[in-house]
Design an enzyme around this catalytic site. Structure first.
Site, mmCIF file in Angstrom:
data_model
loop_
_atom_site.group_PDB
_atom_site.id
_atom_site.type_symbol
_atom_site.label_atom_id
_atom_site.label_comp_id
_atom_site.label_asym_id
_atom_site.label_seq_id
_atom_site.Cartn_x
_atom_site.Cartn_y
_atom_site.Cartn_z
ATOM 1 N N ASN A 230 -16.712 58.397 16.246
ATOM 2 C CA ASN A 230 -18.289 58.063 16.247
ATOM 3 C C ASN A 230 -19.261 59.621 16.707
ATOM 4 O OD1 ASN A 230 -20.195 57.317 17.674
ATOM 5 N ND2 ASN A 230 -18.620 55.635 18.938
ATOM 6 N N HIS B 208 -22.696 53.574 16.388
ATOM 7 C CA HIS B 208 -22.879 52.010 16.851
ATOM 8 C C HIS B 208 -24.794 52.389 17.170
ATOM 9 C CE1 HIS B 208 -22.135 49.879 21.262
ATOM 10 N NE2 HIS B 208 -23.400 49.165 21.082
ATOM 11 N N ARG C 279 -28.615 51.030 18.387
ATOM 12 C CA ARG C 279 -28.929 50.187 19.282
ATOM 13 C C ARG C 279 -30.584 50.082 19.530
ATOM 14 N NH1 ARG C 279 -24.918 52.658 22.438
ATOM 15 N NH2 ARG C 279 -23.957 51.735 23.837
ATOM 16 N N HIS D 129 -29.681 57.075 19.663
ATOM 17 C CA HIS D 129 -29.291 57.763 19.210
ATOM 18 C C HIS D 129 -29.599 57.752 17.366
ATOM 19 C CE1 HIS D 129 -26.680 54.781 20.786
ATOM 20 N NE2 HIS D 129 -26.430 55.556 21.219
ATOM 21 N N GLU E 292 -20.560 49.255 15.023
ATOM 22 C CA GLU E 292 -20.426 48.766 16.163
ATOM 23 C C GLU E 292 -21.953 48.428 17.317
ATOM 24 O OE1 GLU E 292 -17.135 51.184 18.252
ATOM 25 O OE2 GLU E 292 -18.931 51.886 19.198
ATOM 26 N N HIS F 130 -12.765 53.972 24.333
ATOM 27 C CA HIS F 130 -13.552 54.377 25.254
ATOM 28 C C HIS F 130 -13.369 55.387 25.831
ATOM 29 C CE1 HIS F 130 -17.602 53.696 27.420
ATOM 30 N NE2 HIS F 130 -16.901 54.471 28.040
ATOM 31 N N ASP F 131 -13.894 56.669 26.201
ATOM 32 C CA ASP F 131 -12.859 57.995 27.253
ATOM 33 C C ASP F 131 -12.217 57.923 26.821
ATOM 34 O OD1 ASP F 131 -15.342 57.880 28.703
ATOM 35 O OD2 ASP F 131 -14.542 56.592 30.404
#
Length: 237
Positions: free
Chosen positions: A7, A43, A45, A50, A70, A190-191
């Site tokens: 990502n 991703h 938004r 970003h 995403e 995620h994480d």
């Protein structure tokens, strides 16, 4: 082997902080593929804080591995994905002002909406994935939407693993087993990090893809991007 999709949102964040084009997200995407990554994830938004929508378009001709976009399927996002036609679209129920993804879909409550959106993407030859919590009823609900895959939201696992609680992987084992029995492909993200990725992979043998951004970029500040990508690939074997 589980595919590693990088990502690159954090690269866009760094670029945007100075208002120019350094670092260049397209060049970074080309580099991570050259270093061995098997996919690139973005991703975008609505506020484009970003990754920008134009980035998604610019990356299309440069991502020769898996291209994963995403986002929350609001109208502008759906139009972008249908225009770009990535390998995969991952649907995430983000609030517009969310700092980062913080929950999976309620696939039961939003079943009708997801069915319609997924059908449109699949009719255009785009593989679909739904971001979900490791809850069996939500996995069953995901199957009914017609999605190709699910992406398991792994923040809870990562947090608990960091505290020494390895049993936190249990809901993910159960959820992946159910998904596999239902014919759903399994992604995760995620994480996830160098500290926990190998343990997670060893317990989820049918894991097809992981999407990693924040940890990978942070680790690369100390260890170098090419080196970190190779470390992830080794842990995912």
């Amino acid at each position: 082997m589980t595919k590693l999709s990088v990502n690159i949102n954090k690269i866009a964040t760094l670029r945007n902080s100075r208002g120019g084009d350094v670092p260049n997200v397209v060049e970074f995407a080309k580099d991570v593929q050259r270093f061995g990554a098997e996919g690139v994830t973005i991703h975008p938004r609505p506020d484009e804080r970003h990754i920008r929508y134009q980035d998604a378009r610019d990356l299309k001709s440069q991502v020769y591995t898996e291209y994963n976009i995403e986002g929350n399927p609001i109208d502008s996002f759906v139009k972008l994905v249908l225009e770009v036609k990535p390998t995969q679209v991952t649907l995430v129920p983000d609030a517009i002002d969310a700092i980062t993804s913080n929950a999976g879909w309620d696939t039961v409550k939003h079943k009708s909406f997801l069915i319609d959106v997924i059908k449109e993407f699949k009719n255009n030859g785009i593989r679909t994935s739904i971001f979900v919590d490791p809850v069996l009823s939500q996995i069953e609900g995901a199957k009914e939407t017609g999605t190709d895959r699910i992406e398991l939201y792994t923040e809870t696992f990562a947090h608990q693993y960091g505290l020494g609680n390895k049993e936190a992987v249990r809901p993910y084992i159960d959820s992946s087993a159910l998904a596999n029995s239902l014919g759903l492909g399994i992604n995760a993200g995620h994480d996830l990090s160098l500290d926990n990725i190998q343990f997670f992979k060893e317990n989820i043998p049918d894991l097809l893809e992981v999407s990693i951004g924040h940890a990978l970029i942070s680790e690369s500040l100390y260890l170098g991007v090419e080196n970190v990508i190779q470390m992830y690939l080794n842990k995912l074997k």
